[in-house]
Design a protein around this motif. Sequence first.
Motif, mmCIF file in Angstrom:
data_model
loop_
_atom_site.group_PDB
_atom_site.id
_atom_site.type_symbol
_atom_site.label_atom_id
_atom_site.label_comp_id
_atom_site.label_asym_id
_atom_site.label_seq_id
_atom_site.Cartn_x
_atom_site.Cartn_y
_atom_site.Cartn_z
ATOM 1 N N GLU A 194 0.824 -1.201 0.000
ATOM 2 C CA GLU A 194 0.000 0.000 0.000
ATOM 3 C C GLU A 194 0.862 1.256 0.000
ATOM 4 O O GLU A 194 0.438 2.317 -0.441
ATOM 5 N N GLU A 195 2.094 1.138 0.496
ATOM 6 C CA GLU A 195 3.004 2.271 0.478
ATOM 7 C C GLU A 195 3.475 2.579 -0.944
ATOM 8 O O GLU A 195 3.939 3.674 -1.221
ATOM 9 N N SER A 196 3.418 1.596 -1.831
ATOM 10 C CA SER A 196 3.873 1.787 -3.204
ATOM 11 C C SER A 196 2.864 1.153 -4.160
ATOM 12 O O SER A 196 3.091 0.069 -4.688
ATOM 13 N N PRO A 197 1.695 1.799 -4.347
ATOM 14 C CA PRO A 197 0.618 1.206 -5.143
ATOM 15 C C PRO A 197 0.978 0.991 -6.609
ATOM 16 O O PRO A 197 0.312 0.260 -7.317
ATOM 17 N N ARG A 198 2.029 1.626 -7.114
ATOM 18 C CA ARG A 198 2.382 1.487 -8.525
ATOM 19 C C ARG A 198 3.309 0.307 -8.774
ATOM 20 O O ARG A 198 3.700 0.057 -9.896
ATOM 21 N N GLY A 199 3.678 -0.411 -7.726
ATOM 22 C CA GLY A 199 4.509 -1.592 -7.911
ATOM 23 C C GLY A 199 5.972 -1.258 -8.092
ATOM 24 O O GLY A 199 6.450 -0.217 -7.656
ATOM 25 N N LEU A 200 6.692 -2.157 -8.782
ATOM 26 C CA LEU A 200 8.130 -1.988 -8.958
ATOM 27 C C LEU A 200 8.437 -0.812 -9.880
ATOM 28 O O LEU A 200 7.674 -0.529 -10.801
ATOM 29 N N PRO A 201 9.545 -0.120 -9.650
ATOM 30 C CA PRO A 201 9.927 0.979 -10.549
ATOM 31 C C PRO A 201 10.275 0.431 -11.926
ATOM 32 O O PRO A 201 10.655 -0.732 -12.083
ATOM 33 N N TRP A 202 10.174 1.299 -12.941
ATOM 34 C CA TRP A 202 10.413 0.867 -14.319
ATOM 35 C C TRP A 202 11.832 0.369 -14.522
ATOM 36 O O TRP A 202 12.083 -0.485 -15.375
ATOM 37 N N HIS A 203 12.783 0.882 -13.751
ATOM 38 C CA HIS A 203 14.182 0.522 -13.939
ATOM 39 C C HIS A 203 14.586 -0.739 -13.188
ATOM 40 O O HIS A 203 15.771 -1.058 -13.120
ATOM 41 N N ALA A 204 13.605 -1.465 -12.625
ATOM 42 C CA ALA A 204 13.935 -2.677 -11.861
ATOM 43 C C ALA A 204 14.661 -3.701 -12.730
ATOM 44 O O ALA A 204 15.555 -4.412 -12.238
ATOM 45 N N GLY A 207 1.971 7.105 -14.052
ATOM 46 C CA GLY A 207 0.945 6.083 -13.930
ATOM 47 C C GLY A 207 1.463 4.699 -14.274
ATOM 48 O O GLY A 207 2.590 4.530 -14.742
ATOM 49 N N ARG A 208 0.613 3.717 -14.040
ATOM 50 C CA ARG A 208 0.996 2.329 -14.277
ATOM 51 C C ARG A 208 1.387 2.079 -15.724
ATOM 52 O O ARG A 208 2.370 1.396 -16.004
ATOM 53 N N GLN A 209 0.614 2.636 -16.670
ATOM 54 C CA GLN A 209 0.915 2.407 -18.082
ATOM 55 C C GLN A 209 2.275 2.971 -18.463
ATOM 56 O O GLN A 209 3.039 2.342 -19.207
ATOM 57 N N ALA A 210 2.583 4.160 -17.960
ATOM 58 C CA ALA A 210 3.883 4.772 -18.273
ATOM 59 C C ALA A 210 5.013 3.937 -17.693
ATOM 60 O O ALA A 210 6.034 3.706 -18.351
ATOM 61 N N VAL A 211 4.852 3.478 -16.470
ATOM 62 C CA VAL A 211 5.882 2.655 -15.824
ATOM 63 C C VAL A 211 6.111 1.375 -16.628
ATOM 64 O O VAL A 211 7.253 0.960 -16.856
ATOM 65 N N GLU A 212 5.020 0.752 -17.071
ATOM 66 C CA GLU A 212 5.145 -0.480 -17.851
ATOM 67 C C GLU A 212 5.826 -0.223 -19.190
ATOM 68 O O GLU A 212 6.669 -1.013 -19.638
ATOM 69 N N ALA A 213 5.470 0.896 -19.844
ATOM 70 C CA ALA A 213 6.073 1.223 -21.143
ATOM 71 C C ALA A 213 7.576 1.461 -20.998
ATOM 72 O O ALA A 213 8.376 0.974 -21.809
ATOM 73 N N TRP A 214 7.963 2.180 -19.961
ATOM 74 C CA TRP A 214 9.390 2.436 -19.735
ATOM 75 C C TRP A 214 10.130 1.149 -19.364
ATOM 76 O O TRP A 214 11.278 0.953 -19.763
ATOM 77 N N GLY A 215 9.469 0.275 -18.636
ATOM 78 C CA GLY A 215 10.091 -1.005 -18.293
ATOM 79 C C GLY A 215 10.335 -1.860 -19.529
ATOM 80 O O GLY A 215 11.385 -2.500 -19.657
ATOM 81 N N ILE A 216 9.369 -1.865 -20.450
ATOM 82 C CA ILE A 216 9.535 -2.610 -21.710
ATOM 83 C C ILE A 216 10.678 -2.016 -22.520
ATOM 84 O O ILE A 216 11.495 -2.741 -23.103
ATOM 85 N N ASP A 237 13.041 9.475 -16.541
ATOM 86 C CA ASP A 237 11.863 9.015 -15.803
ATOM 87 C C ASP A 237 10.605 9.230 -16.625
ATOM 88 O O ASP A 237 10.489 10.236 -17.341
ATOM 89 N N PRO A 238 9.648 8.312 -16.552
ATOM 90 C CA PRO A 238 8.381 8.502 -17.274
ATOM 91 C C PRO A 238 7.642 9.713 -16.744
ATOM 92 O O PRO A 238 7.797 10.084 -15.573
ATOM 93 N N PRO A 239 6.839 10.362 -17.593
ATOM 94 C CA PRO A 239 6.120 11.566 -17.160
ATOM 95 C C PRO A 239 5.036 11.219 -16.147
ATOM 96 O O PRO A 239 4.473 10.117 -16.150
ATOM 97 N N GLN A 253 26.965 1.090 -18.904
ATOM 98 C CA GLN A 253 25.841 0.675 -19.751
ATOM 99 C C GLN A 253 24.508 0.942 -19.057
ATOM 100 O O GLN A 253 23.564 1.447 -19.678
ATOM 101 N N ALA A 254 24.434 0.603 -17.782
ATOM 102 C CA ALA A 254 23.196 0.829 -17.030
ATOM 103 C C ALA A 254 22.878 2.316 -16.947
ATOM 104 O O ALA A 254 21.730 2.735 -17.132
ATOM 105 N N ASP A 255 23.897 3.136 -16.691
ATOM 106 C CA ASP A 255 23.678 4.576 -16.584
ATOM 107 C C ASP A 255 23.226 5.153 -17.923
ATOM 108 O O ASP A 255 22.378 6.055 -17.956
ATOM 109 N N ALA A 256 23.754 4.636 -19.023
ATOM 110 C CA ALA A 256 23.340 5.113 -20.347
ATOM 111 C C ALA A 256 21.861 4.822 -20.587
ATOM 112 O O ALA A 256 21.134 5.666 -21.126
ATOM 113 N N ILE A 257 21.415 3.653 -20.174
ATOM 114 C CA ILE A 257 20.000 3.299 -20.338
ATOM 115 C C ILE A 257 19.120 4.159 -19.434
ATOM 116 O O ILE A 257 18.088 4.703 -19.860
ATOM 117 N N LEU A 258 19.521 4.301 -18.180
ATOM 118 C CA LEU A 258 18.725 5.063 -17.218
ATOM 119 C C LEU A 258 18.619 6.529 -17.624
ATOM 120 O O LEU A 258 17.534 7.118 -17.599
#
Length: 319
Positions: free
Chosen positions: A123-133, A169-178, A158-160, A148-153
């Motif tokens: 409940e403290e983090s309703p959006r789940g894992l961050p996109w960069h997980a 939002g959830r959709q943005a987090v998922e899109a950035w994760g993909i 960060d998603p808007p 390499q990781a820093d170049a990707i990050l």
Amino acid sequence: MDFLSDLEQRIAAVSAFAALDVAAAARRSDDDIVRLIEAGSALVRVGERLRAVAAGVAATRSVRESGHAGLAQARGHRDAVSLVQQLSGSTRSDAAKQVRLGESLLEASMEIGRVEAGPGAMEESPRGLPWHAVVDAAVLAGGVTVAQADAILRGLGDPPADPGDVAPGRQAVEAWGIAAQQLLDEVPVRTVEELAAAGRQIRDRLDAEGAEARYLARHEARSFRMWTDADGIHHAKLRFDDHGAAWVRSMLDSALRPRRGGPRFVDPEEAATAGDLIADPRSNDQLAYDLIIDVLRAGRSPTHRRSSARGSPACAWSS
């Protein structure tokens, strides 16, 4: 696998070469040298991961709210980046990469901990894992380097945030994760610079509104500055907008193509010109400088001086 176990394995791989110093390395076969580079690089990556985690912890303990009691401040440093730079002997840019990645690893670790703790903790983090997980997991597994990781990050950013919200939002987090996973899949075939460029391109496609804002910001940041150092050498720093950079890059690429492995010329006159350029004793940087100076001299006119005071995002180098 924890850091110590991984470190022991990498040390064992290097130890397989038995006694080794500079002279011994010079006597090794080509295959041995390749294996030694691989083993040494793997060992360095473990050290980088360990340092990044520690840098992230240092950053959380050196926030402004901690005042002079912060970890870095108590040791005479302005922030965690300055502390890491001094301890590691690296550049500030490299130290900043370590801190950014460390903070990313800690954030993902905290969210994973909440997931494992159960629905109540989530409940403290309703959006789940961050996109960069996925990037953090690849770093901890040794699949990518800190650079390499820093170049990707940094490339993806960060998603808007959702309208009226402070977090994406959830959709943005998922899109950035993909997108992050896509770039991770391309790590074996892309350089660090290419990963960062690809990340920026993907971000602009995913966030069209933000892409326009970033474009305008780059235009507003354009600048030119000259100074003379203590030895009397004149220097200049030029910060391009997108149009200016494209124009200058196109001009230099076209002029220096024979020096950079461009196509062979069929026309005898063009072939002769290309041969003269290849044989020119000047370096590529000197040729580029002379070309730019020639263009500036040729284009000097009252019209150019008047237009330089205007400058809008739509004004390309059209003359």
